[in-house]
Design an enzyme around this catalytic site. Structure first.
Site, PDB file in Angstrom:
ATOM      1  N   ASP A  13       0.856  -1.180   0.000  1.00 31.32           N
ATOM      2  CA  ASP A  13       0.000   0.000   0.000  1.00 31.32           C
ATOM      3  C   ASP A  13       0.896   1.235   0.000  1.00 31.32           C
ATOM      4  OD1 ASP A  13      -3.040   0.755   0.513  1.00 31.32           O
ATOM      5  OD2 ASP A  13      -1.789   2.205   1.597  1.00 31.32           O
ATOM      6  N   ILE A  14       0.655   2.148  -0.958  1.00 31.51           N
ATOM      7  CA  ILE A  14       1.471   3.351  -1.065  1.00 31.51           C
ATOM      8  C   ILE A  14       1.164   4.272   0.107  1.00 31.51           C
ATOM      9  CG2 ILE A  14       1.991   5.374  -2.486  1.00 31.51           C
ATOM     10  CD1 ILE A  14       1.263   3.734  -4.934  1.00 31.51           C
TER      11      ILE A  14
ATOM     12  N   GLU B 235      -4.493   2.445  -4.468  1.00 27.95           N
ATOM     13  CA  GLU B 235      -3.035   2.440  -4.348  1.00 27.95           C
ATOM     14  C   GLU B 235      -2.514   1.131  -3.787  1.00 27.95           C
ATOM     15  OE1 GLU B 235      -4.586   4.512  -0.582  1.00 27.95           O
ATOM     16  OE2 GLU B 235      -5.191   4.227  -2.652  1.00 27.95           O
TER      17      GLU B 235
END
Length: 397
Positions: A259-260, A302
């Site tokens: 996950d960004i 994301e």
């Protein structure tokens, strides 16, 4: 209606129908540039045969000159289409020279030394050279069964042009003339065998285009449009291979959920187009991991997933740590060359758990990585932070 007139009418109709068919393929799948050349090739073939039918209505010299040009264009464009379809350089120069020599020679034996038999031999010989160019140039490109079928249909057509011409001219060459050509064995066999060859080639080509269109639709349905990674459907299509491996002795696979970090801030500060560029750059980095038989996907927003084939916990953790480090050193021009880090949750998928269960465990580990400060790797069922490197700290060291 006589059988001869039937073949005279059916041949241009076959060419015209397939020209329209290839035109429709090009119209609705504009990436298939070869379909355009196939359409034009078949259209010139139809024009050439119509001119043959109209011999009594058009002055002979004009009819012959235009019809010969149409035949040469049809054969040459067919070769260009095949070369374009297999992503090979279009041989415009070579084919133009062959066609020009063919036309000049045929016009010589029409206007200066009128000899119908020699003219027929010349046109069929050079026509087979034009059509046969891909037989040599693409001899190593016969990967799929449909490719082999097309290759051998074209090769058959080239051979029959040569053999039919030689045999027919041996039988009636001395009596062949402009007046006798329409009802000759040469005309009938040419129309019949050309119709059959054109039909076989077109059917094989339509089958090839159909397979490629279906494959493209399937690929699009299983691929994330923005990043080119697999989507959820694409992942589901590949999971049976991993499940079968577990059933046949492989101990475990690794499931990594990425996950960004602070991605909402990227969108809010620099805009969604910049956010998209960041997503693409992150996806490209994941593609470059090149772990054998891994599944790399974007599952929404994301978040990215990687499924590692036949790895234990240590190997899965090492891959995650390497990826986390790589992300922390990746700058993005679209956001003023800033770094966007990732948090990663890792879990094992073994015979005692389903892929969904392993993913839930990796999601839980990801939540712990997020709540623990981000830019780190956490392995499921482990309370110790396994890896921690902050982008700013790494750049300062």
């Amino acid at each position: 209606m006589s059988s001869q007139l039937y073949f005279q009418l059916i041949t241009p109709l076959i060419f015209l129908v397939f020209a329209m068919g290839f035109g429709l393929i090009y119209r609705y799948t504009s990436d298939q540039d070869s379909a355009r050349y196939f359409a034009i090739s078949y259209l010139f073939g139809a024009i050439a045969f119509v001119l043959d039918i109209c011999r009594s209505l058009i002055p002979g010299i004009i009819d012959n000159m235009v019809s010969n040009l149409a035949y040469m264009l049809s054969a040459g464009l067919f070769s260009v289409a095949l070369m374009a379809h297999y992503r090979r350089k279009k041989p415009w120069a070579v084919l133009s020279i062959i066609g020009l020599v063919a036309l000049c020679t045929s016009y010589y034996f029409m206007l200066i030394d009128d000899d119908m038999a020699v003219r027929a031999l010349v046109l069929n010989f050079f026509g087979s050279l034009l059509l046969g160019y891909p037989v040599i140039a693409l001899r190593g490109m016969k990967r799929r069964p449909i490719d082999r079928l097309i290759y051998w249909v074209v090769a058959f057509t080239v051979v029959q042009f040569q053999l039919r011409t030689i045999i027919v001219l041996m039988i009636e060459g001395s009596t062949l003339s402009e007046e006798t050509y329409s009802g000759s064995l040469s005309a009938v066999t040419f129309q019949l065998l050309t119709s059959v060859s054109a039909l076989l080639m077109a059917l094989a080509l339509f089958a090839m285009f159909g397979m490629e269109i279906v494959l493209k639709l399937r690929r699009n349905s299983e691929t994330d449009i923005l990043t080119g990674l697999l989507n959820r459907r694409g992942v589901e299509a590949k999971l049976p291979e991993f499940e079968n491996a577990l059933a046949n002795g492989v101990k475990s696979h690794g499931v990594l959920v990425f996950d960004i970090d602070h991605f909402k801030e990227v969108n809010d500060t620099f805009g969604h187009s910049a956010g998209d560029e960041v997503l693409v750059a992150c996806a490209n980095l994941l593609k470059e991991l090149k772990v054998e038989q891994s599944i790399v996907s974007r599952v929404g927003g994301e978040e990215f997933n990687v499924v590692l084939y036949n790895v234990d916990e240590n190997t899965a953790k090492l891959v995650a740590e390497y990826a986390c480090s790589a992300f922390s050193n990746l700058t993005h021009p679209a956001i003023d060359n800033k770094v966007v880090t990732v948090s990663i949750g890792v879990a094992l998928w073994d015979v005692d758990a389903s892929f969904a269960e392993a993913t839930r465990k990796a999601d839980t580990a990801l939540y712990r990585a997020k709540s623990g400060g981000r830019n780190r790797v956490v392995v499921a069922r482990t309370k110790i932070v396994q890896f921690q490197t902050r982008g700013a700290e790494r750049r300062a060291s």
